[in-house]
Design an enzyme around this catalytic site. Structure first.
Site, short mmCIF file in Angstrom:
data_model
loop_
_atom_site.label_atom_id
_atom_site.label_comp_id
_atom_site.label_asym_id
_atom_site.label_seq_id
_atom_site.Cartn_x
_atom_site.Cartn_y
_atom_site.Cartn_z
N GLU A 285 49.15 89.68 19.17
CA GLU A 285 48.77 91.04 20.04
C GLU A 285 49.82 92.24 18.70
OE1 GLU A 285 47.00 93.20 22.41
OE2 GLU A 285 48.04 94.68 20.52
N ASN B 44 49.24 97.35 22.14
CA ASN B 44 49.83 97.39 23.36
C ASN B 44 49.95 95.92 24.59
OD1 ASN B 44 48.72 99.65 24.67
ND2 ASN B 44 48.91 98.04 26.40
N THR C 203 41.37 102.77 34.26
CA THR C 203 41.24 103.59 35.49
C THR C 203 40.45 102.49 37.13
OG1 THR C 203 40.29 105.81 35.19
CG2 THR C 203 40.47 104.83 37.04
N ALA D 62 37.80 100.92 37.47
CA ALA D 62 36.81 100.82 38.64
C ALA D 62 36.26 100.06 37.43
CB ALA D 62 35.81 102.35 38.14
N VAL E 31 46.99 89.76 13.19
CA VAL E 31 45.91 89.38 12.66
C VAL E 31 45.50 89.71 11.06
CG1 VAL E 31 44.60 87.81 12.82
CG2 VAL E 31 46.19 88.03 15.12
N HIS F 239 34.63 103.62 26.26
CA HIS F 239 33.90 102.77 26.30
C HIS F 239 32.49 102.58 25.11
CE1 HIS F 239 34.41 103.81 31.00
NE2 HIS F 239 35.49 102.94 30.07
N ASN G 299 34.04 95.26 24.81
CA ASN G 299 31.92 95.58 24.94
C ASN G 299 31.85 95.92 23.94
OD1 ASN G 299 34.00 96.31 27.40
ND2 ASN G 299 34.86 98.34 26.71
N THR H 195 33.97 97.41 31.82
CA THR H 195 34.67 96.02 31.40
C THR H 195 33.95 94.45 32.14
OG1 THR H 195 36.46 97.53 31.36
CG2 THR H 195 36.96 95.60 31.89
P1 FAD Z 1 41.80 96.08 24.74
O1 FAD Z 1 41.50 96.50 26.57
O2 FAD Z 1 41.20 96.99 24.32
O3 FAD Z 1 42.19 95.15 23.87
C1 FAD Z 1 42.63 95.07 22.73
C2 FAD Z 1 43.35 94.40 21.67
O4 FAD Z 1 43.74 94.19 20.29
C3 FAD Z 1 44.32 95.95 21.87
O5 FAD Z 1 45.27 95.91 22.67
C4 FAD Z 1 44.97 96.06 20.51
O6 FAD Z 1 46.10 96.35 19.99
C5 FAD Z 1 44.76 94.77 20.38
N1 FAD Z 1 44.32 94.13 18.14
C6 FAD Z 1 43.10 95.36 18.03
N2 FAD Z 1 43.68 94.57 16.48
C7 FAD Z 1 44.27 93.41 16.62
C8 FAD Z 1 44.82 93.22 15.33
N3 FAD Z 1 44.04 93.07 14.13
N4 FAD Z 1 46.11 91.51 15.72
C9 FAD Z 1 46.00 91.69 17.10
N5 FAD Z 1 45.87 92.52 17.94
C10 FAD Z 1 44.92 93.29 17.33
N6 FAD Z 1 36.77 100.63 31.52
C11 FAD Z 1 36.40 100.22 32.93
O7 FAD Z 1 35.19 99.09 32.89
N7 FAD Z 1 36.67 101.23 34.04
C12 FAD Z 1 37.07 101.74 33.95
O8 FAD Z 1 37.24 102.23 35.37
C13 FAD Z 1 37.23 101.98 32.66
N8 FAD Z 1 39.08 103.10 32.50
C14 FAD Z 1 39.64 103.66 31.85
C15 FAD Z 1 40.87 104.25 31.45
C16 FAD Z 1 41.38 104.52 30.51
C17 FAD Z 1 42.69 105.70 30.14
C18 FAD Z 1 41.52 103.63 28.93
C19 FAD Z 1 42.01 103.93 28.38
C20 FAD Z 1 40.52 102.42 29.20
C21 FAD Z 1 39.30 102.93 30.12
N9 FAD Z 1 38.37 101.59 30.72
C22 FAD Z 1 37.68 100.98 31.55
C23 FAD Z 1 38.56 100.58 29.12
C24 FAD Z 1 38.57 99.17 29.73
O9 FAD Z 1 40.13 99.68 30.03
C25 FAD Z 1 38.54 98.21 27.65
O10 FAD Z 1 37.10 97.87 28.69
C26 FAD Z 1 39.10 97.24 28.19
O11 FAD Z 1 40.43 96.94 28.48
C27 FAD Z 1 38.60 96.53 27.02
O12 FAD Z 1 39.14 95.28 26.90
P2 FAD Z 1 39.78 93.99 26.05
O13 FAD Z 1 40.29 93.92 25.92
O14 FAD Z 1 38.17 93.92 24.92
O15 FAD Z 1 40.08 95.21 25.11
#
Ligand code: FAD
Length: 531
Positions: A36, A119, A128, A130, A239, A457, A490, A502
């Site tokens: 991370e 993070n 949120t 949802a 990475v 999203h 996504n 999500t």
């Molecule tokens: P992320 O949670 O974005 O995690 C990806 C991680 O990869 C990050 O921590 C990043 O630092 C890390 N990363 C990137 N590049 C590198 C690299 N080269 N090396 C190492 N680490 C790296 N979705 C919903 O479905 N419902 C909701 O109600 C909703 N509300 C939201 C409200 C807010 C305020 C926010 C910010 C987002 C919301 N979302 C919601 C979206 C949801 O949070 C994301 O869809 C979900 O977190 C995606 O998960 P993920 O693991 O694919 O990516």
């Protein structure tokens, strides 16, 4: 392949966490190392910062998640202080704009509100929560309904889904009644006004403990469990590159952002779940560049407004005692502004929108004391109607070999435009939002379309599909042409989707993880590499 396979996961959000959990549970000898780029900001890795009750501590956790926009924390995150200039736009707390202004910023004038979180837990520490299911044409066309049902139910379990959160709120129920009177007759059976499913655990005092990546990781972060012993999370580790020979991945080049040391980590399989822009960026940086990479970008556009609930209509449905009891319950948790969440789900052909209606007892912005809706005893609703963006190859990120971003990764430019078809649906959604507002009370913020990128999203940039000409990943989320390189997030959603993605992305990840586990198991039996 070694007797104890090592799987490297890039990104610690809900999707990377799904892979880590399912692979370790399916493969008793496997090890998972999760990398991370951002810091761990909560005591429990990946926990939602919304659960932090101390306001200063919560603000600190959010700021530390903001990568290049993390203010005085920036240098401790391995980002050179002098290189960044804060942009004009500000992002939602806990996130940072992709186009934040200043050197090393992405170029996203056409998609200006796009943001990410850096993070442990990713955006999933700020979301949120949802978690509606996709419906009709939002669903992935290549997954049969019975399998989909199993995948999406598994995803709901991983997220601790609550389908009836706040359903005991009399104000929430009255809002549903008023909306049903306005829209009910137009909506198909099973797709009417209802509570919005959310991810978390209701607490005995009526509050919610919101779910984050920690919920998905579950036993992996419980000391003493078998899976915890085989799981390693390295925060502040970027990475930089995936090492491969064109068909088989060997491992990752990672940089410890505390010491700036780079090293090679060998892996039997790699899962890239680093969000919808930074995953394709990493693939590009590694010379993995299928034509659809970064393209077909979609989000759901959002038309929003705020309404003060009408005293006469509400008091016909909720007694004074019930309202007092609700307000007293809410007063016990002033840190969490959400009191009830309702929705009108997407349905075809007549309601291709996802409406989210959140009740709160305070307005989302300060109202002057002499405003007629100031201190409205019945409270307010914040409403958003999500609309479709139809996938087009023209929309998306283009990566550069010549220009680097603030982390020294290939920088990118986002091209994006709404078409006539989308503008027509946005106009229609705005009309429905007006109707919903009029059914509930008085507008204190008129309906308006949020700038491109505001939904947070982002979909389509690594779409899963059955045709390598228009998709990056196969139906099991493997990058076409690679046996042991899997992508998640996504970015895999190939459809025009109007709602929070999500849950869908976790369901896709469940499918990918099960398939990868089968492959690794078979390779283990044969004593071979999976690639
Ligand atoms: P992320 O949670 O974005 O995690 C990806 C991680 O990869 C990050 O921590 C990043 O630092 C890390 N990363 C990137 N590049 C590198 C690299 N080269 N090396 C190492 N680490 C790296 N979705 C919903 O479905 N419902 C909701 O109600 C909703 N509300 C939201 C409200 C807010 C305020 C926010 C910010 C987002 C919301 N979302 C919601 C979206 C949801 O949070 C994301 O869809 C979900 O977190 C995606 O998960 P993920 O693991 O694919 O990516």
């Amino acid at each position: 392949m070694t007797a104890t396979p090592t799987i490297a996961v890039v990104g610690s959000g809900p999707i990377g966490s799904t892979y880590a959990r399912l692979l370790l549970e399916a493969l008793p000898d496997a090890r998972v190392i999760m990398f991370e780029a951002g810091p761990q900001v909560t005591e429990r890795p990946g926990e939602s910062v919304r659960n932090i009750t101390d306001p200063d501590e919560k603000a600190r956790a959010r700021e530390k998640s903001q990568g290049p926009q993390a203010g005085s924390f920036r240098e401790s995150l391995g980002i050179p202080a002098g290189a960044i200039v804060e942009g004009m736009f500000t992002a939602r707390q806990g996130t940072h704009l992709l186009d934040f202004g200043g050197p090393g910023s992405a170029h996203a004038q056409a998609f200006p509100a796009a943001a990410a979180a850096t993070n442990v837990g990713g955006q999933g520490a700020h979301w949120t929560c949802a978690i509606p299911r996709p419906a009709f044409s939002e669903k992935l066309p290549f997954i049969a309904d019975d399998e989909w049902e199993d995948l999406v139910s598994t995803a709901e379990d991983l997220l601790h889904k609550q389908s009836a959160a706040f359903s005991d709120s009399p104000v929430g129920a009255a809002i549903r009644t008023l909306l049903d009177r306005e829209f009910g007759a137009e909506l198909p059976e099973g797709y009417g006004v209802s509570t919005l499913p959310v991810a978390g655990d209701p607490q005995p005092d009526g509050t919610m403990r919101w779910a984050g990546a920690d919920t998905v990781l579950g036993p992996l972060i419980e000391p003493g469990t078998d899976t915890a012993a085989r799981f390693e999370l390295r925060d502040l580790t970027l990475v930089r590159r995936i090492e491969h020979d064109g068909t088989t991945v060997r491992g990752l080049v990672v940089e410890d952002l505390r010491t700036r040391e780079q090293s090679f980590v060998e892996a039997d399989a790699v899962v890239v779940a680093a969000d919808a822009f930074r995953s394709p960026q990493l693939l590009w940086a590694s010379g993995i560049r299928p034509a659809p990479l970064g393209r077909y970008l979609t989000e759901h556009h959002v038309v929003i407004s705020t309404v003060a609930l009408d005293a006469e209509r509400m008091s016909a449905l909720v007694s004074d005692e019930e309202l007092e009891a609700e307000l007293a319950r809410r007063a016990t948790n002033p840190a969490d502004p959400v009191a009830a969440v309702n929705r009108i789900p997407f349905s075809e052909p007549d309601h291709p929108y996802s409406a989210q209606i959140m009740y709160a007892e305070t307005p989302p912005f300060p109202l002057p004391a002499d405003h007629p809706a100031a201190a409205n005893r019945w409270g307010y609703v914040n409403m958003g109607f999500g609309t479709r963006k139809f996938p087009r190859v023209e929309d998306g990120a283009t990566f550069s070999d010549d220009e680097l971003d603030y982390r020294g990764m290939p920088n990118f430019t986002i091209d994006y435009a709404l078409t006539e078809r989308e503008n027509a649906e946005i106009a229609e959604a705005t009309e429905r939002l007006r109707r919903a507002g009029q059914a509930l009370g008085t507008f204190i913020a008129e309906p308006r379309l949020l700038p491109n990128g505001s939904s947070l999203h982002f979909m389509g940039t690594m779409r899963a599909g059955t045709d390598p000409a228009t998709s990056v990943a196969d139906p099991y989320s493997r990058v076409w042409g690679f046996e042991n390189l899997v992508v998640g997030g996504n970015g895999l959603i190939p459809t025009a989707n109007t709602m929070n993605p999500t849950l869908t992305s976790i369901a896709i990840a469940v499918r990918g993880a099960r398939h990868l586990a089968d492959q690794l198991r078979a390779a283990q039996r044969e004593g071979e590499s999976v690639g």
